[in-house]
Design a protein around this motif. Sequence first.
Motif, short mmCIF file in Angstrom:
data_model
loop_
_atom_site.label_atom_id
_atom_site.label_comp_id
_atom_site.label_asym_id
_atom_site.label_seq_id
_atom_site.Cartn_x
_atom_site.Cartn_y
_atom_site.Cartn_z
N ASN A 95 28.45 45.14 29.22
CA ASN A 95 29.86 45.53 29.15
C ASN A 95 30.69 44.37 28.61
N ASP A 96 31.24 44.56 27.45
CA ASP A 96 32.02 43.50 26.83
C ASP A 96 33.47 43.52 27.31
N GLU A 97 34.24 42.63 26.74
CA GLU A 97 35.65 42.50 27.13
C GLU A 97 36.44 43.78 26.85
N ALA A 98 36.10 44.47 25.75
CA ALA A 98 36.79 45.72 25.40
C ALA A 98 36.55 46.79 26.46
N ALA A 99 35.34 46.85 26.98
CA ALA A 99 35.02 47.83 28.02
C ALA A 99 35.81 47.54 29.30
N ARG A 100 35.91 46.28 29.65
CA ARG A 100 36.69 45.90 30.83
C ARG A 100 38.16 46.21 30.64
N MET A 101 38.68 45.94 29.45
CA MET A 101 40.08 46.21 29.17
C MET A 101 40.36 47.71 29.23
N ARG A 102 39.44 48.51 28.70
CA ARG A 102 39.60 49.97 28.75
C ARG A 102 39.66 50.43 30.21
N ALA A 103 38.75 49.93 31.06
CA ALA A 103 38.74 50.30 32.47
C ALA A 103 40.03 49.84 33.16
N LEU A 104 40.49 48.66 32.84
CA LEU A 104 41.74 48.16 33.41
C LEU A 104 42.92 49.04 33.00
N ASP A 105 42.97 49.41 31.71
CA ASP A 105 44.03 50.28 31.22
C ASP A 105 43.99 51.67 31.87
N MET A 106 42.80 52.10 32.29
CA MET A 106 42.65 53.41 32.93
C MET A 106 42.96 53.35 34.43
N GLY A 107 43.18 52.14 34.96
CA GLY A 107 43.57 52.02 36.36
C GLY A 107 42.57 51.37 37.29
N ALA A 108 41.56 50.70 36.75
CA ALA A 108 40.62 49.99 37.62
C ALA A 108 41.38 48.96 38.46
N THR A 109 41.00 48.85 39.71
CA THR A 109 41.66 47.93 40.63
C THR A 109 41.13 46.51 40.50
N ASP A 110 39.81 46.39 40.29
CA ASP A 110 39.17 45.08 40.28
C ASP A 110 37.83 45.21 39.56
N PHE A 111 37.18 44.06 39.28
CA PHE A 111 35.89 44.03 38.63
C PHE A 111 34.96 43.14 39.42
N ILE A 112 33.68 43.44 39.35
CA ILE A 112 32.65 42.55 39.84
C ILE A 112 31.50 42.64 38.84
N THR A 113 30.88 41.51 38.53
CA THR A 113 29.86 41.46 37.49
C THR A 113 28.46 41.40 38.10
N LYS A 114 27.55 42.20 37.53
CA LYS A 114 26.13 42.14 37.91
C LYS A 114 25.50 40.94 37.23
N PRO A 115 24.60 40.26 37.85
CA PRO A 115 24.22 40.42 39.24
C PRO A 115 25.28 39.80 40.15
N PHE A 116 25.58 40.47 41.24
CA PHE A 116 26.61 39.98 42.15
C PHE A 116 25.96 39.42 43.41
N THR A 117 26.71 38.57 44.10
CA THR A 117 26.21 38.00 45.35
C THR A 117 26.76 38.80 46.51
N THR A 118 26.14 38.64 47.65
CA THR A 118 26.59 39.31 48.86
C THR A 118 28.02 38.89 49.19
N VAL A 119 28.32 37.61 49.05
CA VAL A 119 29.65 37.10 49.36
C VAL A 119 30.71 37.75 48.47
N ASP A 120 30.44 37.86 47.16
CA ASP A 120 31.39 38.49 46.24
C ASP A 120 31.63 39.95 46.60
N LEU A 121 30.56 40.66 46.86
CA LEU A 121 30.66 42.09 47.16
C LEU A 121 31.40 42.33 48.48
N VAL A 122 31.03 41.60 49.51
CA VAL A 122 31.67 41.76 50.82
C VAL A 122 33.14 41.36 50.76
N ALA A 123 33.44 40.28 50.05
CA ALA A 123 34.84 39.82 49.96
C ALA A 123 35.71 40.90 49.33
N ARG A 124 35.26 41.48 48.24
CA ARG A 124 36.05 42.54 47.59
C ARG A 124 36.14 43.78 48.47
#
Length: 173
Positions: A95-124
Amino acid sequence: MDGESVAKARILVVDDSKLMRKAAHKMLGDEFDVVTADDGDQAWQQLGDDPGIDVVFTDLNMPNADGYELLRRVRGSDNGSLASMPVIVVTGAENDEAARMRALDMGATDFITKPFTTVDLVARARAHATHQRNTRRLHAQATVDALTGLANLGGFVERLQQDIAYARRHQKD
């Protein structure tokens, strides 16, 4: 979060990869009630059936309805609580920057990138679930009389607006 006095927050994890769903369940399962879906269609059905879901984590690339379609449905919902639900997009290296921007423009609240850590996932999950629960609690206080438990003026007006919108959509009196 006190798990004994308050029910666990419900998190919906949407990913076509069984491995990713299991990993998210393992990372979040101790603190949250985790439910999963294989794609956007199944997730949308679960959101309609389960008003207790507090946060959605969704992949973008899935068969049937993808993450963008799920996001479009959630943000376009007539149900105000559902339309304002936190939707965290889980992106991969593809997923490139354009895909993230499209999701943000559609109303995404936040992003997390794979592979993610337990700390990142739990914090969000903690941050967004707490915010969603506080928002619901404040909304209830603003629309319901504390003494009688009945709708106050704000609650009455909100319900009236919902009923008028329904009548207009279905062309009824």
